[in-house]
Scaffold this motif. Structure first.
Motif, mmCIF file in Angstrom:
data_model
loop_
_atom_site.group_PDB
_atom_site.id
_atom_site.type_symbol
_atom_site.label_atom_id
_atom_site.label_comp_id
_atom_site.label_asym_id
_atom_site.label_seq_id
_atom_site.Cartn_x
_atom_site.Cartn_y
_atom_site.Cartn_z
ATOM 1 N N ALA A 135 -12.965 -4.342 -1.813
ATOM 2 C CA ALA A 135 -12.485 -3.704 -0.577
ATOM 3 C C ALA A 135 -11.823 -2.370 -0.908
ATOM 4 C CB ALA A 135 -11.506 -4.629 0.139
ATOM 5 N N LEU A 142 -7.066 1.350 12.262
ATOM 6 C CA LEU A 142 -7.215 2.799 12.175
ATOM 7 C C LEU A 142 -8.236 3.358 13.155
ATOM 8 C CD1 LEU A 142 -7.268 2.843 8.307
ATOM 9 C CD2 LEU A 142 -5.601 4.077 9.682
ATOM 10 N N MET A 199 -7.686 3.466 2.150
ATOM 11 C CA MET A 199 -6.774 3.544 3.294
ATOM 12 C C MET A 199 -6.812 2.241 4.091
ATOM 13 S SD MET A 199 -4.947 5.966 4.917
ATOM 14 C CE MET A 199 -4.619 6.725 6.508
ATOM 15 N N ALA A 200 -8.040 1.753 4.378
ATOM 16 C CA ALA A 200 -8.158 0.519 5.155
ATOM 17 C C ALA A 200 -7.570 -0.656 4.369
ATOM 18 C CB ALA A 200 -9.618 0.256 5.503
ATOM 19 N N PRO A 230 3.404 0.414 3.031
ATOM 20 C CA PRO A 230 2.563 -0.219 4.058
ATOM 21 C C PRO A 230 2.285 -1.708 3.817
ATOM 22 C CG PRO A 230 1.722 1.950 3.553
ATOM 23 C CD PRO A 230 2.831 1.698 2.580
ATOM 24 N N ILE A 248 -3.465 10.939 -7.803
ATOM 25 C CA ILE A 248 -3.921 10.518 -6.477
ATOM 26 C C ILE A 248 -3.896 11.718 -5.538
ATOM 27 C CG2 ILE A 248 -3.273 9.161 -4.444
ATOM 28 C CD1 ILE A 248 -2.406 6.965 -6.388
ATOM 29 N N TRP A 269 -5.118 -0.598 2.271
ATOM 30 C CA TRP A 269 -3.668 -0.479 2.400
ATOM 31 C C TRP A 269 -3.213 -0.984 3.761
ATOM 32 C CZ3 TRP A 269 -0.208 4.444 1.843
ATOM 33 C CH2 TRP A 269 0.729 4.233 0.832
ATOM 34 N N SER A 270 -4.004 -0.636 4.789
ATOM 35 C CA SER A 270 -3.590 -0.951 6.154
ATOM 36 C C SER A 270 -3.604 -2.449 6.429
ATOM 37 C CB SER A 270 -4.477 -0.227 7.172
ATOM 38 O OG SER A 270 -5.696 -0.926 7.349
ATOM 39 N N VAL A 271 -4.351 -3.226 5.645
ATOM 40 C CA VAL A 271 -4.343 -4.675 5.877
ATOM 41 C C VAL A 271 -3.577 -5.415 4.777
ATOM 42 C CG1 VAL A 271 -6.427 -4.720 7.271
ATOM 43 C CG2 VAL A 271 -6.602 -5.006 4.793
ATOM 44 N N ASP A 321 -14.247 0.274 -1.429
ATOM 45 C CA ASP A 321 -14.901 0.732 -0.208
ATOM 46 C C ASP A 321 -14.026 1.698 0.570
ATOM 47 O OD1 ASP A 321 -17.433 -0.136 0.015
ATOM 48 O OD2 ASP A 321 -17.107 -1.443 1.733
ATOM 49 N N ASP A 322 -12.756 1.378 0.702
ATOM 50 C CA ASP A 322 -11.900 2.156 1.591
ATOM 51 C C ASP A 322 -10.434 1.888 1.245
ATOM 52 O OD1 ASP A 322 -10.493 3.252 3.780
ATOM 53 O OD2 ASP A 322 -12.214 2.949 5.100
ATOM 54 N N HIS A 370 -12.858 1.939 10.233
ATOM 55 C CA HIS A 370 -12.644 1.743 8.786
ATOM 56 C C HIS A 370 -12.912 0.321 8.325
ATOM 57 C CE1 HIS A 370 -10.819 5.558 7.330
ATOM 58 N NE2 HIS A 370 -10.633 5.750 8.614
ATOM 59 N N VAL A 371 -14.046 -0.261 8.711
ATOM 60 C CA VAL A 371 -14.389 -1.572 8.133
ATOM 61 C C VAL A 371 -14.833 -1.353 6.685
ATOM 62 C CG1 VAL A 371 -15.080 -2.541 10.346
ATOM 63 C CG2 VAL A 371 -16.801 -1.473 8.888
ATOM 64 N N PHE A 372 -14.806 -2.398 5.885
ATOM 65 C CA PHE A 372 -15.311 -2.294 4.515
ATOM 66 C C PHE A 372 -16.830 -2.389 4.589
ATOM 67 C CE2 PHE A 372 -11.099 -4.476 3.866
ATOM 68 C CZ PHE A 372 -10.442 -3.331 3.471
ATOM 69 N N VAL A 415 0.672 -4.372 11.822
ATOM 70 C CA VAL A 415 -0.630 -4.011 11.268
ATOM 71 C C VAL A 415 -1.256 -2.884 12.081
ATOM 72 C CG1 VAL A 415 -2.022 -5.672 12.580
ATOM 73 C CG2 VAL A 415 -2.765 -4.974 10.289
ATOM 74 N N HIS A 416 -1.992 -2.023 11.392
ATOM 75 C CA HIS A 416 -2.528 -0.802 11.986
ATOM 76 C C HIS A 416 -4.058 -0.870 11.965
ATOM 77 C CE1 HIS A 416 -2.190 3.929 11.907
ATOM 78 N NE2 HIS A 416 -3.117 3.512 12.738
ATOM 79 N N ARG A 465 -10.009 -8.441 11.677
ATOM 80 C CA ARG A 465 -9.445 -8.292 10.336
ATOM 81 C C ARG A 465 -7.935 -8.103 10.410
ATOM 82 N NH1 ARG A 465 -11.523 -3.169 7.014
ATOM 83 N NH2 ARG A 465 -10.172 -2.178 8.550
ATOM 84 N N GLY A 470 3.322 3.385 8.037
ATOM 85 C CA GLY A 470 3.605 3.922 6.710
ATOM 86 C C GLY A 470 2.411 4.587 6.060
ATOM 87 N N LEU A 471 1.261 4.570 6.728
ATOM 88 C CA LEU A 471 0.046 5.111 6.110
ATOM 89 C C LEU A 471 0.071 6.632 5.988
ATOM 90 C CD1 LEU A 471 -2.619 2.820 7.790
ATOM 91 C CD2 LEU A 471 -1.816 2.748 5.435
ATOM 92 N N LYS A 514 0.789 6.244 12.334
ATOM 93 C CA LYS A 514 0.898 6.223 10.869
ATOM 94 C C LYS A 514 2.344 6.251 10.404
ATOM 95 C CE LYS A 514 -3.555 8.418 10.198
ATOM 96 N NZ LYS A 514 -4.090 9.801 10.238
ATOM 97 N N ALA A 563 -0.466 8.304 2.544
ATOM 98 C CA ALA A 563 -1.773 8.564 1.944
ATOM 99 C C ALA A 563 -2.300 9.940 2.326
ATOM 100 C CB ALA A 563 -2.767 7.490 2.376
#
Ligand SMILES: Nc1ncnc2c1ncn2[C@@H]1O[C@H](COP(=O)(O)OP(=O)(O)OP(=O)(O)O)[C@@H](O)[C@H]1O
Ligand SMILES: [Mg+2]
Lengths: 295, 263
Positions: free
Chosen positions: A171, B90, A177-178, B78, A90, A180-182, A174-175, B94-96, B87-88, B155, B52-53, B48, B56
């Motif tokens: 998901a 970003l 980091m995002a 995280p 990673i 992980w964040s949710v 796609d991303d 950073h939408v999917f 919840v963070h 989200r 905890g992000l 972050k 990454a």
């Protein structure tokens, strides 16, 4: 007579293509979640076939038990590959990760025949080998059953990607980091993708192994799978299905119609020509998603 | 005790670069707090460290405590922190991009086993954010910047947070959209009692919204107090509220990005 021949080649080609598509679907599964092309996919198919053979022939288990056991073992092998090898990478450049998968491919291809002996192993899963006649045309029963099983599994994986777990995997692709964040457990999603992919490879390995025997050459399925995944679009399972059928058809027709003229060998050229043409003319493949660029 | 307490937090990137140098701050339950500062001051890094992000991005909290709801966060990854209610959202949304807004919302519900509840929550979000409902079947990557920001916030709400870390929601948005987003933030905080830690460069708008604020510069908190007190401070007036010469921080940001790229 010419028409019947073409029909026969086409039908058998489609079934073969579906069996290739099963290997390719495993490639796509991993690509969709972690964004890397797993070039060890062919070797996983070979390993799966060896494992099932070993459980039945060496340990004496009946086939109905050896196959599910083999699938479970290979699910574990997929998880382990991810945990022990891929997860350490990673943050490394993608090219390094792909190199690693090539390394795994080469290692398995050398080690497994080393352990079990290089001679071709016979894997009899009970699919009758006698041909089936429908009117004038002759259908290979083993490829027909193999093709239908593959079709069912690929359809199942399409359904999987539309489930909630599958949605979370998309998901992740796609991303990360995002995701992980949710709260998505990204590492777990990637590990599951590897496990599932290894079981799909194993199924393909069993089906192919039962028609042509088990030896290192099963790992060559990678080339067909790559051609299909590239043509279909590396991240589209329906694309893989269509591309599998197209490549199976092309191979079968080339072998049946061109081989007599040029003296053989066209089968293996077809896949490589398709890889080249797709990359040059349509790099995203038929169904690959485009990169969304917004400014 | 406050919902979130940072005590003397230090963050190091790549084991060498000290980006945050001993930051302490607090967010009370249902509070609305801003963290202001210029480009590269360390705002996103602080967020972050809370979510905890950092992990990454090869970042590490090397000193200090992060306590949320009385619990030490540094030992949790995280996803575990999200399950505690942290919840963070970003910077850059950073939408999917290849999922629809509806799928974006569902993707954030791995902690809710109850499907009926997830369905109810999605419908609820669509009534709160009618603009998302209109585009429910489009790919999120093609939504406008404002719509993407709304989606990112919706989200995050799907995880049922107690605290939202909101990183530069106004980034790149037209002024009327900034107002709309800030109204949404105010409403979430007032109606649902969700605490919010808002990172902004748009200090004027932020100080108008929050109760208290911290000012961070080069990885250190240099000022803190009520929003009114900060807004009245002559130094802040000068540097951030554009007393005499107005500074356009979005333009500055672009310039910095380009500079980093060339370097
Ligand atoms: N992943 C990273 N690796 C190394 N250094 C980083 C990384 N992310 C940020 N930094 C550095 O840490 C410092 C703080 O960055 P941070 O992103 O927290 O600033 P910021 O206040 O959010 O700025 P902006 O307003 O531009 O978003 C900067 O000097 C930045 O260059
Ligand atoms: Mg930032």
């Amino acid at each position: 007579m010419e028409f019947a021949l073409i029909l026969e080649l086409s039908v058998n080609g489609i079934f073969i293509g579906l069996m290739y598509a099963l290997v390719a679907a495993g490639l796509v599964l991993i690509y969709k979640t972690s964004g890397i092309a797993n070039l060890a996919q062919g070797a996983l198919a070979m390993m799966g076939a060896y494992v099932v053979w070993a459980i039945s022939a060496q340990l004496g288990a009946p086939m109905w038990l050896a196959i599910p056991l083999g699938l479970i073992v290979m699910f574990g092998a997929g998880l382990l590959t991810e945990r022990l090898a891929l997860r350490r990478m990673i943050g490394q450049p993608v090219i390094m990760v792909i190199m690693l998968t090539i390394g795994i491919e080469i290692m398995l291809r050398g080690v497994l025949p080393g352990i079990f002996g290089a001679a071709v192993k016979k894997l009899d899963v009970g699919i009758p080998n006698d041909p089936l006649f429908i009117g004038d045309i002759l259908i290979n029963r083993a490829t027909m059953i193999g093709g239908l099983i593959s079709l069912a599994l690929v359809a199942l994986s399409i359904a999987f990607f539309n489930s909630r777990l599958g949605l979370m995997m998309r998901a992740v692709s796609d991303d990360q980091m995002a995701s992980w964040s949710v709260g998505i457990r990204v590492d777990r999603a990637v590990a599951i993708a590897w496990g599932l992919s290894a079981t799909m490879a194993t199924t393909a390995g069993i089906l192919w192994g039962s028609t042509q025997g088990v030896d290192w050459s099963l790992s060559l399925l990678l080339i067909k799978a790559l051609a299909i995944a590239i043509l279909g679009g590396l991240d589209s399972i329906p694309g893989v299905l269509l591309a599998g059928v197209l490549i199976g058809l092309a191979e079968s027709l080339a072998t049946g119609l061109l081989d007599p003229l040029v003296g053989g060998g066209t089968r293996d050229v077809v896949a490589s020509v398709i890889i080249l043409l797709t990359l040059l003319l349509r790099p995203h493949g038929l169904f690959g998603r485009e990169h969304i660029e917004r400014v | 005790m406050s919902l979130l307490v940072l005590n003397n937090v230090e963050v190091v990137y790549d084991s060498v670069f000290l980006a945050v140098k001993g930051v302490s701050l607090e967010v009370p339950k249902a509070g609305l707090v801003a963290l202001l500062g210029a480009n590269g001051a360390g705002k996103s890094t602080v967020l972050k460290s809370i979510s905890g992000l950092l992990a990454a991005e090869r970042g590490l909290v090397t000193r200090g405590q992060v306590t949320f709801d009385g619990e030490d966060m540094r030992v949790l990854d995280p996803p575990a922190r999200v399950r505690r209610g942290l919840v963070h959202v970003l910077e850059g949304r950073h939408v999917f991009g290849h999922l629809t807004p509806e799928e974006n919302l569902i993707a954030a519900t791995s902690m809710h086993p109850d499907r009926a509840k997830v369905k109810r929550m999605v419908e609820e979000m669509f009534t709160h954010f009618p603009r998302l409902a209109e585009r429910a079947k489009a790919q999120a990557g093609y939504l406008s910047g404002g719509e993407q920001q709304m989606l990112a916030i919706a989200r995050a709400l799907m995880t049922e947070p107690k605290l939202i870390l909101l990183d530069e929601p106004s980034l790149g948005l037209a002024p009327f959209l900034v107002d709309e987003i800030f109204d949404i933030v105010r409403r979430i905080n007032a109606v649902s009692g969700v605490a919010i830690l808002l990172v902004e460069q748009n200090a004027v708008a932020a100080l108008d919204l929050v109760e208290t604020a911290y000012l961070i510069d080069q990885g250190r908190i240099v000022m803190s107090g009520t929003a009114a007190a900060l807004a009245a401070n002559p130094d802040i007036q000068d540097a951030y509220l554009g007393g005499a010469q107005k500074v356009d921080y979005h333009a500055v940001k672009h310039y910095r990005r380009r500079k980093r790229w060339l370097a």
